[in-house]
Design a protein around this motif. Sequence first.
Motif, PDB file in Angstrom:
ATOM      1  N   ALA A  76     -24.454  69.865 -43.127  1.00  0.00           N
ATOM      2  CA  ALA A  76     -23.785  69.123 -44.195  1.00  0.00           C
ATOM      3  C   ALA A  76     -23.707  69.949 -45.471  1.00  0.00           C
ATOM      4  N   GLY A  77     -24.833  70.561 -45.851  1.00  0.00           N
ATOM      5  CA  GLY A  77     -24.835  71.375 -47.063  1.00  0.00           C
ATOM      6  C   GLY A  77     -23.940  72.584 -46.950  1.00  0.00           C
ATOM      7  N   GLY A  78     -23.979  73.236 -45.798  1.00  0.00           N
ATOM      8  CA  GLY A  78     -23.133  74.408 -45.601  1.00  0.00           C
ATOM      9  C   GLY A  78     -21.658  74.066 -45.608  1.00  0.00           C
ATOM     10  N   ASN A  79     -21.308  72.895 -45.082  1.00  0.00           N
ATOM     11  CA  ASN A  79     -19.912  72.490 -45.077  1.00  0.00           C
ATOM     12  C   ASN A  79     -19.370  72.382 -46.495  1.00  0.00           C
ATOM     13  N   LEU A  80     -20.168  71.865 -47.401  1.00  0.00           N
ATOM     14  CA  LEU A  80     -19.747  71.757 -48.798  1.00  0.00           C
ATOM     15  C   LEU A  80     -19.506  73.121 -49.432  1.00  0.00           C
ATOM     16  N   LEU A  81     -20.205  74.143 -48.915  1.00  0.00           N
ATOM     17  CA  LEU A  81     -20.165  75.468 -49.537  1.00  0.00           C
ATOM     18  C   LEU A  81     -19.260  76.449 -48.807  1.00  0.00           C
ATOM     19  N   GLN A  82     -18.441  75.961 -47.885  1.00  0.00           N
ATOM     20  CA  GLN A  82     -17.524  76.870 -47.183  1.00  0.00           C
ATOM     21  C   GLN A  82     -16.668  77.646 -48.177  1.00  0.00           C
ATOM     22  N   ARG A  83     -16.456  78.910 -47.891  1.00  0.00           N
ATOM     23  CA  ARG A  83     -15.527  79.710 -48.683  1.00  0.00           C
ATOM     24  C   ARG A  83     -14.131  79.598 -48.089  1.00  0.00           C
ATOM     25  N   THR A  84     -13.137  79.943 -48.879  1.00  0.00           N
ATOM     26  CA  THR A  84     -11.755  79.834 -48.445  1.00  0.00           C
ATOM     27  C   THR A  84     -11.462  80.698 -47.225  1.00  0.00           C
ATOM     28  N   ARG A  85     -10.449  80.311 -46.467  1.00  0.00           N
ATOM     29  CA  ARG A  85      -9.999  81.123 -45.332  1.00  0.00           C
ATOM     30  C   ARG A  85      -8.777  81.969 -45.705  1.00  0.00           C
ATOM     31  N   CYS A  86      -8.577  82.243 -46.968  1.00  0.00           N
ATOM     32  CA  CYS A  86      -7.466  83.088 -47.436  1.00  0.00           C
ATOM     33  C   CYS A  86      -7.523  84.466 -46.782  1.00  0.00           C
TER      34      CYS A  86
END
Length: 331
Positions: free
Chosen positions: A109-119
Amino acid sequence: MNRFSYIRAENITSAVRTAAQHPQAQFIGGGTNLLDLMKENVSRPSHLVDITRLPLREVEETGAGGLRIGALVTNSAIAYHPHVERRYPLLAKAILAGASPQLRNMATAGGNLLQRTRCYYFYDTGTPCNKREPGAGCGALKGFNRIHAILGTSDQCIATHPSDMCVALAALDAVIRVTGKDGERTMVFSEFHRLPGDTPHLDTNLQPGELITAVELPREGFAANHAYLKVRDRASYAFALVSVAAALDLKEGQIQEARLALGGVAHKPWRDTEAEAMLRGKPATLESFQPVAEAIVRGAKGFGHNTFKIELAKRTVVRALAQAAGMEHPS
């Protein structure tokens, strides 16, 4: 991959203390995004603070009638938890629309909030990216930008936030609990992520060294009338071109309360409370939904390859609202 030190935290206090002592340290839980970034040399932490032994894996009801989800609860565990399936099915559907079963079994859950962009340009260290290297420029502005943002952009960055789960959390008015060197605090979800502005390298309003400990959901989960609609290039394991979390409180066909959050269109999950307010007191009809869809994309800007997203976003909003209302919507 650069050299780094590995530290296993024994408790929350030691984890936060270690992160505060080493400004380039990062916490690692499931590692489904961070390890990719390290392999691509995009992220270069000096220390990895392993938090997987911390007591952050509980899902429990709160005194206010809501639900508290520990930061280390996996995405799969959230989606299939009986309380979430029954009271917050919008969240369960959003999670199951993302990634793959293998990744959901590891991602937290915490990691999902901190995902970086897939640019593309963020991941390619041979191209300019203000998010990866402030001041370098933005390769996406005049490059291939089909997946990029149409709302809340700046001349520094047009990247999008990739999470499905976060779109549902935005619609549900979640609250984030964090702990840092100055103690505990809470953040309303709308203030957790940032728009790029002049600081696109900052994704969130977390202070250095702060650790997410839990996500809290309010009592109201809109279980009766909701929809999560994700438009993507293929039906499995693809990020959203546009996604919409829609939730309605209906009484005899009239809308008492409405929530709308969009993914794939901005640097953060996009929620427009003024557009939501347009639905209150209105009948749940396509005629009520269309002006709201138009309002949500006011100020949207395309950059060539992604201009189609403006019309796509409007259509997706109307369709998601129709699904939430239990209507049959023409294709």
